[in-house]
Motif scaffolding. Sequence first.
Motif, PDB file in Angstrom:
ATOM      1  N   LEU A  21       0.826  -1.204   0.000  1.00 21.48           N
ATOM      2  CA  LEU A  21       0.000   0.000   0.000  1.00 21.48           C
ATOM      3  C   LEU A  21       0.861   1.255   0.000  1.00 21.48           C
ATOM      4  O   LEU A  21       0.523   2.258  -0.649  1.00 21.48           O
ATOM      5  CB  LEU A  21      -0.934  -0.005   1.219  1.00 21.48           C
ATOM      6  CG  LEU A  21      -2.065   1.019   1.203  1.00 21.48           C
ATOM      7  CD1 LEU A  21      -2.954   0.828  -0.021  1.00 21.48           C
ATOM      8  CD2 LEU A  21      -2.907   0.918   2.469  1.00 21.48           C
ATOM      9  N   THR A  25       0.770   4.052  -2.918  1.00 23.90           N
ATOM     10  CA  THR A  25       0.563   5.463  -2.592  1.00 23.90           C
ATOM     11  C   THR A  25       1.648   6.325  -3.221  1.00 23.90           C
ATOM     12  O   THR A  25       1.356   7.383  -3.811  1.00 23.90           O
ATOM     13  CB  THR A  25       0.547   5.662  -1.068  1.00 23.90           C
ATOM     14  OG1 THR A  25      -0.461   4.833  -0.480  1.00 23.90           O
ATOM     15  CG2 THR A  25       0.259   7.113  -0.712  1.00 23.90           C
ATOM     16  N   LYS A  91     -12.611  -7.908  -1.524  1.00 23.22           N
ATOM     17  CA  LYS A  91     -11.193  -7.906  -1.152  1.00 23.22           C
ATOM     18  C   LYS A  91     -10.463  -9.106  -1.759  1.00 23.22           C
ATOM     19  O   LYS A  91      -9.399  -8.956  -2.367  1.00 23.22           O
ATOM     20  CB  LYS A  91     -11.043  -7.917   0.368  1.00 23.22           C
ATOM     21  CG  LYS A  91      -9.595  -7.846   0.845  1.00 23.22           C
ATOM     22  CD  LYS A  91      -9.518  -7.631   2.340  1.00 23.22           C
ATOM     23  CE  LYS A  91      -9.790  -8.905   3.116  1.00 23.22           C
ATOM     24  NZ  LYS A  91      -8.623  -9.822   3.086  1.00 23.22           N
ATOM     25  N   TRP A 147      -6.122  -0.287  -5.778  1.00 24.20           N
ATOM     26  CA  TRP A 147      -6.354   0.632  -4.664  1.00 24.20           C
ATOM     27  C   TRP A 147      -7.505   0.169  -3.776  1.00 24.20           C
ATOM     28  O   TRP A 147      -7.426   0.255  -2.542  1.00 24.20           O
ATOM     29  CB  TRP A 147      -6.626   2.031  -5.205  1.00 24.20           C
ATOM     30  CG  TRP A 147      -6.691   3.087  -4.134  1.00 24.20           C
ATOM     31  CD1 TRP A 147      -7.794   3.754  -3.711  1.00 24.20           C
ATOM     32  CD2 TRP A 147      -5.612   3.566  -3.341  1.00 24.20           C
ATOM     33  NE1 TRP A 147      -7.475   4.629  -2.716  1.00 24.20           N
ATOM     34  CE2 TRP A 147      -6.131   4.540  -2.465  1.00 24.20           C
ATOM     35  CE3 TRP A 147      -4.251   3.280  -3.304  1.00 24.20           C
ATOM     36  CZ2 TRP A 147      -5.345   5.219  -1.560  1.00 24.20           C
ATOM     37  CZ3 TRP A 147      -3.450   3.953  -2.390  1.00 24.20           C
ATOM     38  CH2 TRP A 147      -3.993   4.911  -1.524  1.00 24.20           C
ATOM     39  N   THR A 148      -8.573  -0.334  -4.377  1.00 21.70           N
ATOM     40  CA  THR A 148      -9.707  -0.822  -3.591  1.00 21.70           C
ATOM     41  C   THR A 148      -9.300  -2.016  -2.732  1.00 21.70           C
ATOM     42  O   THR A 148      -9.684  -2.108  -1.555  1.00 21.70           O
ATOM     43  CB  THR A 148     -10.870  -1.217  -4.518  1.00 21.70           C
ATOM     44  OG1 THR A 148     -11.244  -0.091  -5.312  1.00 21.70           O
ATOM     45  CG2 THR A 148     -12.074  -1.689  -3.710  1.00 21.70           C
ATOM     46  N   CYS A 151      -7.257  -0.652   0.210  1.00 28.90           N
ATOM     47  CA  CYS A 151      -8.085   0.069   1.190  1.00 28.90           C
ATOM     48  C   CYS A 151      -8.986  -0.876   1.972  1.00 28.90           C
ATOM     49  O   CYS A 151      -9.169  -0.714   3.179  1.00 28.90           O
ATOM     50  CB  CYS A 151      -8.922   1.131   0.479  1.00 28.90           C
ATOM     51  SG  CYS A 151      -7.953   2.541  -0.114  1.00 28.90           S
ATOM     52  N   LEU A 154      -6.844  -2.656   4.529  1.00 33.42           N
ATOM     53  CA  LEU A 154      -6.521  -1.773   5.651  1.00 33.42           C
ATOM     54  C   LEU A 154      -7.743  -1.557   6.531  1.00 33.42           C
ATOM     55  O   LEU A 154      -7.632  -1.534   7.766  1.00 33.42           O
ATOM     56  CB  LEU A 154      -6.015  -0.427   5.104  1.00 33.42           C
ATOM     57  CG  LEU A 154      -5.361   0.518   6.113  1.00 33.42           C
ATOM     58  CD1 LEU A 154      -4.109  -0.103   6.695  1.00 33.42           C
ATOM     59  CD2 LEU A 154      -5.029   1.855   5.447  1.00 33.42           C
ATOM     60  N   TRP A 155      -8.911  -1.431   5.918  1.00 35.20           N
ATOM     61  CA  TRP A 155     -10.136  -1.218   6.691  1.00 35.20           C
ATOM     62  C   TRP A 155     -10.467  -2.441   7.535  1.00 35.20           C
ATOM     63  O   TRP A 155     -10.819  -2.311   8.713  1.00 35.20           O
ATOM     64  CB  TRP A 155     -11.290  -0.900   5.746  1.00 35.20           C
ATOM     65  CG  TRP A 155     -12.584  -0.674   6.462  1.00 35.20           C
ATOM     66  CD1 TRP A 155     -12.974   0.432   7.167  1.00 35.20           C
ATOM     67  CD2 TRP A 155     -13.679  -1.591   6.561  1.00 35.20           C
ATOM     68  NE1 TRP A 155     -14.228   0.255   7.688  1.00 35.20           N
ATOM     69  CE2 TRP A 155     -14.689  -0.978   7.338  1.00 35.20           C
ATOM     70  CE3 TRP A 155     -13.894  -2.873   6.058  1.00 35.20           C
ATOM     71  CZ2 TRP A 155     -15.897  -1.600   7.615  1.00 35.20           C
ATOM     72  CZ3 TRP A 155     -15.098  -3.503   6.339  1.00 35.20           C
ATOM     73  CH2 TRP A 155     -16.079  -2.866   7.109  1.00 35.20           C
ATOM     74  N   PHE A 171      -9.406   8.663   6.500  1.00 34.84           N
ATOM     75  CA  PHE A 171      -9.192   7.435   5.741  1.00 34.84           C
ATOM     76  C   PHE A 171     -10.039   7.439   4.476  1.00 34.84           C
ATOM     77  O   PHE A 171      -9.554   7.150   3.372  1.00 34.84           O
ATOM     78  CB  PHE A 171      -9.533   6.237   6.627  1.00 34.84           C
ATOM     79  CG  PHE A 171      -9.440   4.902   5.935  1.00 34.84           C
ATOM     80  CD1 PHE A 171      -8.241   4.220   5.868  1.00 34.84           C
ATOM     81  CD2 PHE A 171     -10.566   4.325   5.359  1.00 34.84           C
ATOM     82  CE1 PHE A 171      -8.159   2.985   5.235  1.00 34.84           C
ATOM     83  CE2 PHE A 171     -10.497   3.101   4.729  1.00 34.84           C
ATOM     84  CZ  PHE A 171      -9.285   2.424   4.667  1.00 34.84           C
ATOM     85  N   HIS A 172     -11.325   7.761   4.619  1.00 34.34           N
ATOM     86  CA  HIS A 172     -12.222   7.768   3.463  1.00 34.34           C
ATOM     87  C   HIS A 172     -11.832   8.840   2.453  1.00 34.34           C
ATOM     88  O   HIS A 172     -11.905   8.624   1.238  1.00 34.34           O
ATOM     89  CB  HIS A 172     -13.663   7.998   3.934  1.00 34.34           C
ATOM     90  CG  HIS A 172     -14.170   6.903   4.818  1.00 34.34           C
ATOM     91  ND1 HIS A 172     -15.048   7.127   5.864  1.00 34.34           N
ATOM     92  CD2 HIS A 172     -13.907   5.581   4.858  1.00 34.34           C
ATOM     93  CE1 HIS A 172     -15.306   5.989   6.464  1.00 34.34           C
ATOM     94  NE2 HIS A 172     -14.617   5.038   5.891  1.00 34.34           N
ATOM     95  N   ALA A 175      -8.824   7.652   0.568  1.00 33.41           N
ATOM     96  CA  ALA A 175      -9.193   6.552  -0.320  1.00 33.41           C
ATOM     97  C   ALA A 175      -9.771   7.063  -1.641  1.00 33.41           C
ATOM     98  O   ALA A 175      -9.649   6.405  -2.682  1.00 33.41           O
ATOM     99  CB  ALA A 175     -10.200   5.638   0.365  1.00 33.41           C
TER     100      ALA A 175
END
Length: 562
Positions: A21, A25, A91, A147-148, A151, A154-155, A171-172, A175
Motif C-alpha cells: 500500500l 501510494t 477484497k 487501490w480498492t 483500502c 486496511l479497513w 481514511f475515506h 481513499a
Amino acid sequence: MTLISTATKTKMHIASGIVLLVFLTMHFTNHALGLSSVSMMETGRAFFNQVWRSWPGTILLYGAILVHFISALDAFYRRKTLWMPIGEVLKIGFGLALPFLIASHVMGTRLEFALSGYDRGYPQVLAVVWATPGNRLWYAIAVIVAWTHGCLGLWFWLRARSWFPRIAPLFHMAAVIVPLVAFLGVYAGGRFITSLPPFLDYRPKTDPATIPSILAAFYLVLGSLIGIILLMKIIPSRDRIEITYFGSKRVPISPGLSVLEVSRAAGIPHVSICGGRGRCSTCRIQILEGLEGQPAPQERERATLASIGAPDDVRLACQLRPNHNLTVLPLVEADGLVFTAQNAPDKAAGRERMVAALFCDLRGFTELSEQKLPYDVVFLLNRYFAMVDDVVEGTGGVVDKFIGDGAIALFGLDTPLNKACRQALLCAARLSAELEALNRSFNAELDTPLRIAIGLHAGSAIVGRMGHGRAASLTAIGDTINIASRLEGLAKEHDAELAVSAEVVRQANVTFIDHTSQELSIRGRTATVETWIVPNAGEIERCVTTPAAGMNLNSEALGKAS
C-alpha cells in the motif's frame, strides 16, 4: 503440526500488505505530478526508483508481493466455504484479479529493465496507455482494483480499533483523493504526450518474444493455482457430514466449517452480534443429537458459556466445528433482530469500547418526594436532570439514560480512555458543585439539602443501540457498567459523595493528595475492588493534581493533560 502459526501468517499478510500500500501510494502520487508536467513525473520517478529499484527496496517490494500472494492463496485454500460478506468477496476477488491486471505493466517496465537495461520512462508508458481506448480502460481498472483491494484490507485490519472512528473521515478522504489525482495526472500527461509528433524509438535488446512468453507462463501458473483451489471448494468431499436444524432443514457440509458458517451458507437466520468471534453468546445452540465426540470448547468459548451458566449441551455456533453429524437448535430467536451490530447507524453502536462510566443518584429523594406535591417533584427533578445533562456534556460525556432520580453517563466514545477518565473525574467534581448551587436556589423549599452519590469505574463495555422501535437508544452493558453502579451504592454506604475505582485514578494519571484507597467488597462480586472514597466530590477540582505538573484538575488542566 503447521510450520507457521495462524497468528504469524496474519502478521506477515498485514505487514506485506502495508508495504504494497505504501508502494501504491508513492506510485499514484508520482502519477499525480502529471497535473504539473511530464518532466515533473520523470523527476518524481527518479526518486521513486532510488527507493524501490535499490537492492533493499527490490527485496522488500517483491518479497512483499510474494508473501502477500502466497498468504492470500493459503487463506483462500483454508476457507471451508465460499460464502462470505460482500466486503470480503471484493477484497479477495480484487486480490486474485490484481496480478493478471498488472503483470504486463510490471514485466514491461521492471523485468525488461532487468533483462535488457532499457528503462521505459513516463513518456513511453503514457504513449502506450493512451494509444487505444482499450489500454486506457485496462489502466483504469487496474488502478481501481489495486487501490480498492489495499483500502479494503486496511479497513478490515483497523475497523475494530477503538481509535479508528476518529480517523475514519481522513481514511475515506484519502481513499478517494489518491486514485483521483493519479487518474488526473495520467490524463494530463497522456494528452500532452499524444499531442506531440511521434518520437518513440523503442527497440528492446531482448528477443521480442521473451516478455510475452514469460507473461503467458505466468498467467498459466497463476490461473492453474486459483483454478485448482476453486475446484477443491466446488467438488464435494467424500467425508461430508450433515447438520440438521431442528424444525428446519438438513445441510450437508465438509468437516471444518463452524455451525455459524453453515447457517450463513445455507441461508438460515442465525444471530451473531459480535460477528462470530466468541465474544457474545447470541449464536448459542443446543445440541440435540451428536454431542458426544465433538471438539471440546476452547478457552474463549468456555469463558463465554460460563458467563451465562450454560449447560453442557449448549455451545457457541461460531466456535463449534463439528466432526460428525449433528442436530442443533439455535436458542436466540432471529426474527426481527439485527444479526451483526455493524449494521447499526450510530458510529459507536455494537462495538466493544473502553469507556469510563459514571452513576449518580440523589440520596433520600424518595422520602422527600413523599412530602411534596407531584408537580413540585417533577419540577425539581427536571431542574436536577437539566443540571446533570449540562455538566456531563460540558465535560465531554454523554448521558446514557435517566433512571428514577439517578443518571448514567459515559465518557470515551470519542476520546482515549485516559482522557475519558479525567473528564469523568471533572464531571463528578462539577456535579457536586452544581448541586450546591441548586440547593441554594431551592433553599426555601427544601427542609434538607439534596445530596448526591456518584460511582466511577473504567474498562471495556459493549456500546450499542439497544431496545426496540422508538424505545431503542444508545447504551452500554458489561462488567464495567455493573461495577460503576455498585460503586455508587458503596458511596451511599460510606456516607460519601464519590466512590471511584483505582483504575479510573490510574488511567487519569492523577493523585488524590488527601485520600487513600481501600480494598472494598462490593455487592455481587467475590473479589474486592481498590476504591477511593471521597466524602466531598467537589474537592477533586482543587486537590487532584497531575504528578508531573501539579496542576489542579480544572478545565484548563484537562485540556493540557489530554
